[in-house]
Design an enzyme around this catalytic site. Structure first.
Site, PDB file in Angstrom:
ATOM      1  N   ARG A  96      -6.349  10.064 -16.208  1.00  0.00           N
ATOM      2  CA  ARG A  96      -6.213   8.663 -15.787  1.00  0.00           C
ATOM      3  C   ARG A  96      -5.094   7.968 -16.569  1.00  0.00           C
ATOM      4  O   ARG A  96      -4.367   7.141 -16.004  1.00  0.00           O
ATOM      5  CB  ARG A  96      -7.543   7.930 -15.991  1.00  0.00           C
ATOM      6  CG  ARG A  96      -7.468   6.468 -15.596  1.00  0.00           C
ATOM      7  CD  ARG A  96      -8.823   5.791 -15.634  1.00  0.00           C
ATOM      8  NE  ARG A  96      -8.690   4.362 -15.400  1.00  0.00           N
ATOM      9  CZ  ARG A  96      -9.716   3.507 -15.375  1.00  0.00           C
ATOM     10  NH1 ARG A  96     -10.942   3.955 -15.563  1.00  0.00           N
ATOM     11  NH2 ARG A  96      -9.510   2.226 -15.158  1.00  0.00           N
ATOM     12  N   ASN A 150     -14.265   8.526  -7.475  1.00  0.00           N
ATOM     13  CA  ASN A 150     -13.113   7.833  -6.891  1.00  0.00           C
ATOM     14  C   ASN A 150     -11.963   8.792  -6.608  1.00  0.00           C
ATOM     15  O   ASN A 150     -11.854   9.833  -7.253  1.00  0.00           O
ATOM     16  CB  ASN A 150     -12.631   6.739  -7.858  1.00  0.00           C
ATOM     17  CG  ASN A 150     -13.441   5.473  -7.718  1.00  0.00           C
ATOM     18  OD1 ASN A 150     -13.853   5.100  -6.628  1.00  0.00           O
ATOM     19  ND2 ASN A 150     -13.668   4.787  -8.835  1.00  0.00           N
ATOM     20  N   CYS A 172     -19.765   2.527  -3.902  1.00  0.00           N
ATOM     21  CA  CYS A 172     -18.952   1.788  -4.855  1.00  0.00           C
ATOM     22  C   CYS A 172     -19.784   0.613  -5.363  1.00  0.00           C
ATOM     23  O   CYS A 172     -20.584   0.048  -4.619  1.00  0.00           O
ATOM     24  CB  CYS A 172     -17.672   1.291  -4.181  1.00  0.00           C
ATOM     25  SG  CYS A 172     -16.580   0.355  -5.273  1.00  0.00           S
ATOM     26  N   HIS A 202     -12.392  -0.087  -1.899  1.00  0.00           N
ATOM     27  CA  HIS A 202     -11.456  -0.856  -2.709  1.00  0.00           C
ATOM     28  C   HIS A 202     -10.421  -1.590  -1.847  1.00  0.00           C
ATOM     29  O   HIS A 202      -9.372  -2.008  -2.343  1.00  0.00           O
ATOM     30  CB  HIS A 202     -10.751   0.015  -3.759  1.00  0.00           C
ATOM     31  CG  HIS A 202     -11.668   0.433  -4.869  1.00  0.00           C
ATOM     32  ND1 HIS A 202     -11.242   1.140  -5.965  1.00  0.00           N
ATOM     33  CD2 HIS A 202     -13.005   0.253  -5.053  1.00  0.00           C
ATOM     34  CE1 HIS A 202     -12.272   1.377  -6.771  1.00  0.00           C
ATOM     35  NE2 HIS A 202     -13.349   0.838  -6.228  1.00  0.00           N
ATOM     36  N   TYR A 255      -9.884  -5.711  -5.666  1.00  0.00           N
ATOM     37  CA  TYR A 255      -8.699  -4.849  -5.696  1.00  0.00           C
ATOM     38  C   TYR A 255      -7.588  -5.346  -4.776  1.00  0.00           C
ATOM     39  O   TYR A 255      -6.442  -4.912  -4.906  1.00  0.00           O
ATOM     40  CB  TYR A 255      -9.086  -3.411  -5.329  1.00  0.00           C
ATOM     41  CG  TYR A 255      -9.843  -2.704  -6.428  1.00  0.00           C
ATOM     42  CD1 TYR A 255      -9.176  -1.996  -7.426  1.00  0.00           C
ATOM     43  CD2 TYR A 255     -11.226  -2.753  -6.480  1.00  0.00           C
ATOM     44  CE1 TYR A 255      -9.874  -1.358  -8.434  1.00  0.00           C
ATOM     45  CE2 TYR A 255     -11.944  -2.115  -7.486  1.00  0.00           C
ATOM     46  CZ  TYR A 255     -11.256  -1.430  -8.461  1.00  0.00           C
ATOM     47  OH  TYR A 255     -11.942  -0.800  -9.466  1.00  0.00           O
TER      48      TYR A 255
END
Length: 460
Positions: A96, A150, A172, A202, A255
């Site tokens: 990440r 995700n 989510c 998102h 988001y």
């Protein structure tokens, strides 16, 4: 099932797991679990053991007799499972960090599920989830797959489209957060309001009505500019443009700030990136997670610590555990899920996976009709869904041209040579987890391309 249920969690060493355990304990009377299996990989062995010991303490502190098992052998765990939950991160948090820092080193959004970083998380994750599905077909063909990994929408779509596995629901915690925070703005409780969500994971919007059928979306929009509207911990709190929200009469998910307030969001991300005392969100999460695992080691800790909410996964159990309970007990509960469209949003194909309000029961999720979007939202939705389909195809095939198409389509990636350079650097940075792109990566390395960002370059 009088024998009791077998729940398998892949990525069991995640710091989120206590959320899951708490949710199962709270629902035990309607979800009689006999055993939980926490599955992880060799690199996660220490963490999964720490989490398993804490999970067992949580169960032992409850009135229920549930045994927690750990294994690094996925097949051992899956045999005869009733429900499989997935919450894994291929490449762990170091991956990440790369997803965030490499795009930011070129002045573009670096984020876990959006932009270039989100695309690469899908590239690493989709082949693994498809392997899991193949194991499930052999070892637990009647089990439900409940995916929290995700990018949840793309991962769930790939399970159905490429894995040919329909017993899957993607989840989510973002919609749950909205439904918990917004009623307070109107001095109401959640059961006094009716929520309608639709869009993509998102990238969804929602409307709200009261129990008399009055649309109160605009009232919530007015209140949002004075109060906490449930923005996830990992998103900068930059207000939407009020006139835009009033025109659409819908509330975008948090988001959407990356798309509706691109300049401001990018500016904040770059400030964090350039601040050596702070770093990107992944670097902060690494510190938070290290602190959580120190807490989890405490032999006296037998409950979920409050600090877990700072991790960004608050209300995970509300989504995951309620979904499992609703399937098992055929409750037909309203839950926002990633599932097949089946006509709920006519602007997308019936087979496209969308994030939508649905009634969840024994036969899975039944999406609630939302209807067509107005031109602005319809345009965004169709672009983003087709971009996702390119991402999924590239993840499965390893086709470089398709990956490049996805990059050029993505609104958070300025198109041109820089986009291709970021694509190439991310391929090299993640080469250990992208065997489908091995031939192209070897070609790129031979040409001399290296990772520009020093932190990302040094991470293994």
């Amino acid at each position: 099932m009088s024998k009791g249920l077998k729940i398998v969690t892949i990525g069991g060493g995640s710091s989120y797991t206590p959320e899951l355990v708490e949710g199962f304990i709270n629902r035990y009377e309607e979800l009689p679990i006999k055993e939980m299996w926490l599955v992880d990989i060799e690199e996660g062995k220490d963490k999964v053991n720490i989490v398993a010991e804490m999970a067992q303490r949580m169960w032992d502190n409850s009135p229920y007799d549930v045994k927690v098992h750990t294994t690094l052998n996925r097949k051992e765990a899956l045999k005869g499972a009733d429900f499989v939950t997935t919450q894994f991160r291929v490449g762990l948090l170091n991956a990440r960090v790369k997803d965030e820092r490499i795009p930011l080193s070129y002045g573009m959004v670096g984020q876990e599920t959006n932009g270039a970083g989100g695309i690469f998380k899908a590239f690493r994750t989709i082949p693994i989830i498809l392997d899991i599905v193949e194991d499930m077909k052999k070892l637990c063909p009647d089990a439900w797959l409940v995916n929290f990994t995700n990018p949840a929408g793309m991962v769930t779509d790939a399970v159905i489209r490429y894995g040919k596995w329909d017993k899957v629901i993607g989840l989510c915690n973002v919609p749950v957060g909205a439904m918990m925070a917004e009623p307070k703005l109107l001095d109401k409780t959640a059961d006094e309001l009716i929520y309608s969500f639709a869009g993509l994971n998102h990238f969804h919007w929602h409307r709200v009505h009261d129990l008399k059928g009055n649309d109160v979306t605009s009232d919530i929009i007015d209140k949002m500019y004075d109060n906490d509207s449930g923005i996830p911990a990992n998103i900068h709190d930059i207000p939407f443009l009020k006139e835009q929200l009033k025109q659409m009469n819908m509330i975008p998910c948090g988001y959407h700030r990356y798309y509706y307030r691109y300049e401001e969001m990018l500016d904040n991300l770059l400030k964090d990136y350039n601040d050596p005392t702070k770093g990107t969100r992944a670097q902060i999460v690494k510190q938070t997670e290290a602190e959580l695992f120190e807490l989890y080691k405490d032999p006296n800790l037998n409950y979920k610590p409050q600090q877990l909410a700072e991790r960004g996964g608050a209300y995970y159990s509300e989504a995951a555990c309620e979904t499992i309970a609703s399937i098992y007990a055929n409750k037909n509960t309203h839950i926002v899920v990633s599932t097949k469209n089946n006509g709920a949003v006519p602007d997308l194909a019936p087979d496209d996976v969308i994030e939508v309000s649905a009634y969840v029961g024994a036969s899975g999720a039944k999406p609630i009709a939302f209807g067509s979007f107005q031109p602005a939202e319809r345009g965004w939705l169709q672009l983003m869904k087709n971009m996702e389909l390119c991402v999924e195809e590239a993840a499965v095939t390893g086709d470089y041209g398709t990956a490049l198409q996805a990059f050029i389509m993505n609104p958070l990636i300025p198109s041109g040579e820089t986009a291709q350079r970021v694509l190439d650097e991310l391929l090299i940075a993640h080469k250990d987890h992208l065997p489908q792109f091995a031939e192209k990566i070897a070609e790129l390395e031979k040409s001399g391309i290296t990772v520009k960002d020093e932190v990302a370059r040094e991470l293994k």
